[in-house]
Design a protein around this motif. Structure first.
Motif, PDB file in Angstrom:
ATOM      1  N   UNK A  26       0.831  -1.204   0.000  1.00  0.00           N
ATOM      2  CA  UNK A  26       0.000   0.000   0.000  1.00  0.00           C
ATOM      3  C   UNK A  26       0.865   1.255   0.000  1.00  0.00           C
ATOM      4  N   UNK A  27       1.912   1.249   0.805  1.00  0.00           N
ATOM      5  CA  UNK A  27       2.790   2.427   0.827  1.00  0.00           C
ATOM      6  C   UNK A  27       3.505   2.597  -0.515  1.00  0.00           C
ATOM      7  N   UNK A  28       3.824   1.499  -1.189  1.00  0.00           N
ATOM      8  CA  UNK A  28       4.414   1.589  -2.524  1.00  0.00           C
ATOM      9  C   UNK A  28       3.477   2.245  -3.519  1.00  0.00           C
ATOM     10  N   UNK A  29       2.197   1.895  -3.435  1.00  0.00           N
ATOM     11  CA  UNK A  29       1.196   2.500  -4.322  1.00  0.00           C
ATOM     12  C   UNK A  29       1.041   3.988  -4.021  1.00  0.00           C
ATOM     13  N   UNK A  76       3.156  13.467   2.029  1.00  0.00           N
ATOM     14  CA  UNK A  76       3.146  13.798   3.457  1.00  0.00           C
ATOM     15  C   UNK A  76       2.503  12.661   4.246  1.00  0.00           C
ATOM     16  N   UNK A  77       1.405  12.118   3.710  1.00  0.00           N
ATOM     17  CA  UNK A  77       0.700  11.019   4.383  1.00  0.00           C
ATOM     18  C   UNK A  77       1.569   9.768   4.473  1.00  0.00           C
ATOM     19  N   UNK A  78       2.519   9.617   3.593  1.00  0.00           N
ATOM     20  CA  UNK A  78       3.471   8.515   3.683  1.00  0.00           C
ATOM     21  C   UNK A  78       4.602   8.852   4.659  1.00  0.00           C
ATOM     22  N   UNK A  79       5.150  10.047   4.549  1.00  0.00           N
ATOM     23  CA  UNK A  79       6.374  10.402   5.266  1.00  0.00           C
ATOM     24  C   UNK A  79       6.214  10.514   6.780  1.00  0.00           C
ATOM     25  N   UNK A  80       5.153  11.146   7.239  1.00  0.00           N
ATOM     26  CA  UNK A  80       5.018  11.373   8.681  1.00  0.00           C
ATOM     27  C   UNK A  80       4.836  10.053   9.443  1.00  0.00           C
ATOM     28  N   UNK A  81       3.910   9.183   9.029  1.00  0.00           N
ATOM     29  CA  UNK A  81       3.815   7.896   9.736  1.00  0.00           C
ATOM     30  C   UNK A  81       5.085   7.052   9.602  1.00  0.00           C
ATOM     31  N   UNK A 103       4.802  19.615   2.115  1.00  0.00           N
ATOM     32  CA  UNK A 103       3.760  20.557   2.540  1.00  0.00           C
ATOM     33  C   UNK A 103       3.926  21.910   1.846  1.00  0.00           C
ATOM     34  N   UNK A 104       5.167  22.345   1.690  1.00  0.00           N
ATOM     35  CA  UNK A 104       5.401  23.593   0.960  1.00  0.00           C
ATOM     36  C   UNK A 104       4.979  23.440  -0.498  1.00  0.00           C
ATOM     37  N   UNK A 105       5.272  22.290  -1.097  1.00  0.00           N
ATOM     38  CA  UNK A 105       4.829  22.046  -2.468  1.00  0.00           C
ATOM     39  C   UNK A 105       3.313  22.075  -2.560  1.00  0.00           C
ATOM     40  N   UNK A 106       2.655  21.474  -1.566  1.00  0.00           N
ATOM     41  CA  UNK A 106       1.190  21.511  -1.551  1.00  0.00           C
ATOM     42  C   UNK A 106       0.700  22.952  -1.605  1.00  0.00           C
ATOM     43  N   UNK A 107       1.241  23.794  -0.729  1.00  0.00           N
ATOM     44  CA  UNK A 107       0.815  25.196  -0.695  1.00  0.00           C
ATOM     45  C   UNK A 107       1.118  25.887  -2.019  1.00  0.00           C
ATOM     46  N   UNK A 108       2.268  25.616  -2.566  1.00  0.00           N
ATOM     47  CA  UNK A 108       2.659  26.207  -3.841  1.00  0.00           C
ATOM     48  C   UNK A 108       1.692  25.799  -4.948  1.00  0.00           C
TER      49      UNK A 108
END
Length: 137
Positions: free
Chosen positions: A48-51, A74-79, A114-119
């Motif tokens: 799942x994380x690979x996908x 972000x949802x992958x990296x933080x956990x 997160x910065x990319x998201x905002x950008x």
């Protein structure tokens, strides 16, 4: 400026695409590591994380709802930082240091995502993307 953003997207996405290949082609080995870290359903978690990595990285790379792709990363990296690189629970100093480095890398990449998201969500006229933002700010 568009070409600079594109080069940045390519460089940023390359790390996640390479990691995704590992998750999807070496899932048994990675699942053993995930199991050793106490992750439930390690084989499913690795796949799942690979996908998620493929979807997020390709989204950012191609500029297809790149804001969503950034959030997926972000949802992958933080956990991953908290569950797989929990340096605070290591007693061996060298292992603790290695896990701390990996934890900090994942948190820093999450900040960049997160910065990319905002950008991407803020600027609907990014140039060199296939779509605009999914979550315009």
């Amino acid at each position: 400026m568009d070409i600079v953003v594109l080069i940045g997207r390519i460089l940023f996405s390359a790390l996640f695409l390479a990691s995704a290949v590992g998750h999807l082609t070496q899932s048994t080995t990675m699942a053993q590591y995930a199991a050793a870290k106490g992750l439930p359903l390690p084989q499913v978690s690795v796949l799942l994380s690979g996908v998620v990595l493929v979807a997020g990285a390709l989204s950012v790379l191609l500029g297809v709802w790149a804001d969503l792709g950034s959030l997926l990363l972000v949802a992958f990296l933080v956990p991953t930082a908290a569950l797989m690189h929990n340096f605070w629970s290591e007693s061996d100093p060298q292992t603790r240091q290695t896990e701390m480095i990996q934890f900090n890398k994942d948190i820093a990449l999450a900040g960049a995502a997160l910065m990319l998201f905002a950008f991407f969500a803020h600027d609907a006229d990014l140039g060199l993307t296939l779509t605009g933002p999914l979550f315009p700010l």
